[in-house]
Structure formats: C-alpha cells, structure tokens
Write an enzyme that holds these catalytic residues in place. Structure first.
Site, PDB file in Angstrom:
ATOM      1  N   MET A 173      33.889  36.761  42.078  1.00 48.32           N
ATOM      2  CA  MET A 173      34.409  35.788  43.046  1.00 48.32           C
ATOM      3  C   MET A 173      34.711  36.484  44.375  1.00 48.32           C
ATOM      4  SD  MET A 173      36.509  32.972  40.939  1.00 48.32           S
ATOM      5  CE  MET A 173      38.031  33.894  40.724  1.00 48.32           C
ATOM      6  N   HIS A 197      35.106  45.747  40.431  1.00 50.55           N
ATOM      7  CA  HIS A 197      33.797  45.100  40.586  1.00 50.55           C
ATOM      8  C   HIS A 197      32.696  46.152  40.793  1.00 50.55           C
ATOM      9  CE1 HIS A 197      36.568  41.911  42.389  1.00 50.55           C
ATOM     10  NE2 HIS A 197      36.008  41.260  41.396  1.00 50.55           N
ATOM     11  N   SER A 255      41.688  41.134  42.408  1.00 53.63           N
ATOM     12  CA  SER A 255      41.680  40.517  43.746  1.00 53.63           C
ATOM     13  C   SER A 255      43.032  39.857  44.026  1.00 53.63           C
ATOM     14  CB  SER A 255      40.571  39.472  43.846  1.00 53.63           C
ATOM     15  OG  SER A 255      39.331  40.042  43.476  1.00 53.63           O
ATOM     16  N   ARG A 256      43.714  39.447  42.967  1.00 57.43           N
ATOM     17  CA  ARG A 256      44.993  38.746  43.156  1.00 57.43           C
ATOM     18  C   ARG A 256      46.135  39.710  43.478  1.00 57.43           C
ATOM     19  NH1 ARG A 256      42.585  35.005  39.113  1.00 57.43           N
ATOM     20  NH2 ARG A 256      42.482  32.982  40.143  1.00 57.43           N
TER      21      ARG A 256
HETATM   22  P1  AMP Z   1      36.465  38.190  39.441  1.00 57.47           P
HETATM   23  O1  AMP Z   1      35.924  38.439  40.805  1.00 57.47           O
HETATM   24  O2  AMP Z   1      37.936  38.403  39.334  1.00 57.47           O
HETATM   25  O3  AMP Z   1      35.984  36.899  38.850  1.00 57.47           O
HETATM   26  O4  AMP Z   1      35.837  39.326  38.531  1.00 57.47           O
HETATM   27  C1  AMP Z   1      34.453  39.514  38.451  1.00 57.47           C
HETATM   28  C2  AMP Z   1      34.153  40.490  37.347  1.00 57.47           C
HETATM   29  O5  AMP Z   1      34.789  41.732  37.647  1.00 57.47           O
HETATM   30  C3  AMP Z   1      34.678  40.040  35.985  1.00 57.47           C
HETATM   31  O6  AMP Z   1      33.737  40.392  34.992  1.00 57.47           O
HETATM   32  C4  AMP Z   1      35.945  40.838  35.846  1.00 57.47           C
HETATM   33  O7  AMP Z   1      36.321  41.078  34.509  1.00 57.47           O
HETATM   34  C5  AMP Z   1      35.550  42.134  36.529  1.00 57.47           C
HETATM   35  N1  AMP Z   1      36.754  42.857  36.939  1.00 57.47           N
HETATM   36  C6  AMP Z   1      37.775  42.402  37.718  1.00 57.47           C
HETATM   37  N2  AMP Z   1      38.736  43.345  37.815  1.00 57.47           N
HETATM   38  C7  AMP Z   1      38.326  44.398  37.078  1.00 57.47           C
HETATM   39  C8  AMP Z   1      38.884  45.671  36.767  1.00 57.47           C
HETATM   40  N3  AMP Z   1      40.071  46.048  37.219  1.00 57.47           N
HETATM   41  N4  AMP Z   1      38.175  46.506  35.973  1.00 57.47           N
HETATM   42  C9  AMP Z   1      36.959  46.124  35.472  1.00 57.47           C
HETATM   43  N5  AMP Z   1      36.389  44.947  35.727  1.00 57.47           N
HETATM   44  C10 AMP Z   1      37.052  44.095  36.519  1.00 57.47           C
END
Ligand code: AMP
Length: 289
Positions: A35, A42, A192-193
């Site tokens: 996202m 990421h 991201s949060r």
């Molecule tokens: P998001 O942008 O939050 O939807 O995350 C996109 C992808 O990145 C998802 O598969 C998440 O699990 C992964 N992700 C987010 N934060 C982390 C992190 N700290 N370590 C590993 N993967 C992450």
C-alpha cells in the site's frame, strides 16, 4: 549495483499488455503487493523477489475495500515519489503498478472473494470486512500480473494464511513466498502506520515487541500455560496510559487455532492501540526440547 528506473503503470490494461511481453520472452515474474509508504520491510520483499525472478512488479495501491468506515483510509500516507526513490535503494523494480481506486473498481464492479475459516479469528474478528478486501484485491493483482511468485511479510501473519488458503482452494497458479519481519534497531516492527505515532507513543509502542521477546524468554524458562503468557503481555501493554489491547493470542502457526498450552512451534499474535494508532505484531517461537 545497477539501479532500474521503474516503469510506472497506472492502467490495468497497460499492465496486462506489458506482462504479455515479459511472458513472450519467458521471463519469470515476482509480485510485491504493497500500500506504499515504503520502508525496509517492503524493500526486503522486493530484494527477495529480485533474487528469485527476472522481473519484479511492485504494486502500490491503498485498497479502499480493506478499510472499514472509520478506519484510516483517508489519512493513510500516499508518497509515490518517495516510494520510487526508496526502491532505488535496493536497485529499483521493473514495474511500479499504481492504479487509482476507479481503475481497480470501475463502475459496476461486483465481485468479492471470501475465504472462510482462517479469517474468522484475530484480525477478522476486529475488522470483519478486512480480509474480503485483501483477498479480492490480491487475486486481481495475481491475475493482472500473472506472477510466478508473490512476496508477503510475516508482519501480517494472518494475511499470509488467508492468501495461501485462497491460492490452495481456488487453484491459483502462483507460489506464495513468506518473508521475515523487519524491525527497527530497537525492536519495533517497521510499519507505514508508525508514522502516525508521536515521539512519546513511538517509545510506548516498544512494549509490543518487548513483551513478545519477554514471552519467548518465559517459554524458554519452561512456562507452557498460554493464559499466563497472554495475561503478562496484556498487563504490560495496558500499564501504558492511552494503550489498549484488541487481542493477544498464542496460536498454532499453521492453522492459527488458539492453543491452551505451548507444545511445539507457536506464534504469539497481538493487536493493540497506542493512542489512536492500531498496531499489530507477532513472534514465532520454537520451544527448546
Ligand atoms: P502494506 O503496505 O502494509 O500492505 O504491506 C505490504 C507488504 O509488506 C505485506 O506483505 C506486509 O506484510 C509486508 N510488510 C510490512 N511491514 C513489514 C515488515 N516490518 N517486515 C516484513 N514485511 C513487512
């Protein structure tokens, strides 16, 4: 390291055509769904994909259907130019797919992917429409990219279980690659949060990763009663002013079924609010003996 300047595609039909050319050249394709507001969590997925595939597609789409009314859809960070710069830190990606909500859900869109079972617990209880939104957008991304492999982070542990179940039940021809959680040096899981947190809340949020680490120590010392382990974590979080717990659960890492006693590998999953920010974290623990 050579840096690839990604081709930025916003139109799903254009993406499909571009994928046709890669397919015609017999190139393997890796997909990293995100996202945006990219961080090293990421980027670790992008690196894994680049290692395994000829072509890496990073999707950046704040998917409206996985947010419930009152959640943070509107305020979710949208930082596409920064994200593209961030990707350069790992040598770039071949394609960044950044569609608009209207391009993904045109007028008349009327489909929904619902995975049962594993969506009924944990996040699914607190965010009942969330995983339908996730499964639907992820299947669309799989179909648009026809990727050989898709990369997901264990940060969203339950999400991986949902995606794997969807892929198995619907015979989706893709391999799901699960990647470890990337943490800041002080232990907090990158998210991201995290940027919503004030300086004080950022310090307070350390309780999540710390209490999980302490639980691992407890288990190493022989504690097996999960009620004790969860109560300890809950108490540590609730001691903090303005913090509240949605859930703390010890579960089987494969089925996510709650466990009363630690026996074999377990995952401790938690969700909590620090001020108005809802954070999740988890830790997989392999007890010795
Ligand atoms: P998001 O942008 O939050 O939807 O995350 C996109 C992808 O990145 C998802 O598969 C998440 O699990 C992964 N992700 C987010 N934060 C982390 C992190 N700290 N370590 C590993 N993967 C992450």
């Amino acid at each position: 390291m050579d840096t690839i300047q990604p081709e930025i595609i916003t139109n799903p039909s254009v993406l499909k055509k571009r994928i046709d050319t890669f397919r015609a050249e017999n190139k393997s394709i890796g997909l990293v769904p995100t996202m945006g507001a990219l961080h090293y969590g990421h980027l670790s997925l992008v690196l894994a994909s680049k290692g395994d595939n000829d072509v890496t597609v990073v999707s950046i789409f704040v998917n409206p259907t996985q947010f419930a009314p009152g959640e943070d859809y509107e305020k979710y960070p949208r930082t596409l130019p920064d994200d593209i710069e961030k990707l350069a830190e790992v040598g770039g990606a071949d394609i960044v797919f950044a569609p608009s909500p209207e391009a993904m859900y045109p007028k008349g869109f009327d489909a929904n992917v619902h995975v049962g079972g594993v969506t009924a617990v944990l996040e699914g209880k607190f965010r009942p429409t969330h995983f339908d939104g996730v499964a639907t957008v992820v299947l669309k991304l799989f179909n648009l990219t026809r990727a050989d492999r898709a990369y997901f982070g264990q940060k969203d542990f339950q999400q991986i279980a949902v995606v794997k179940k969807m892929v198995a039940d619907l015979n989706v021809p893709i391999e799901i690659v699960s990647c470890p959680i990337i943490r800041e040096p002080d232990g907090i899981a990158m998210s991201s949060r995290n940027r919503y947190l004030s300086e004080k809340e950022r310090q307070d949020a350390l309780v999540l990763s710390r209490s999980l680490m302490e639980a691992e120590k407890q288990i190493a010392e022989g504690v097996r009663d999960t009620a004790v382990i969860c109560a300890d974590i809950r108490q540590k979080i609730e001691q903090i002013e303005g913090a509240s717990v949605d859930y703390v659960v010890v579960a089987d890492p494969d089925t996510l079924a709650e466990m009363e006693r630690v026996a074999g590998n377990v995952v401790i999953l938690l969700a909590a609010r620090i001020g108005s920010t809802r954070l999740i974290d988890n830790r997989v623990i392999t007890p010795k003996r």
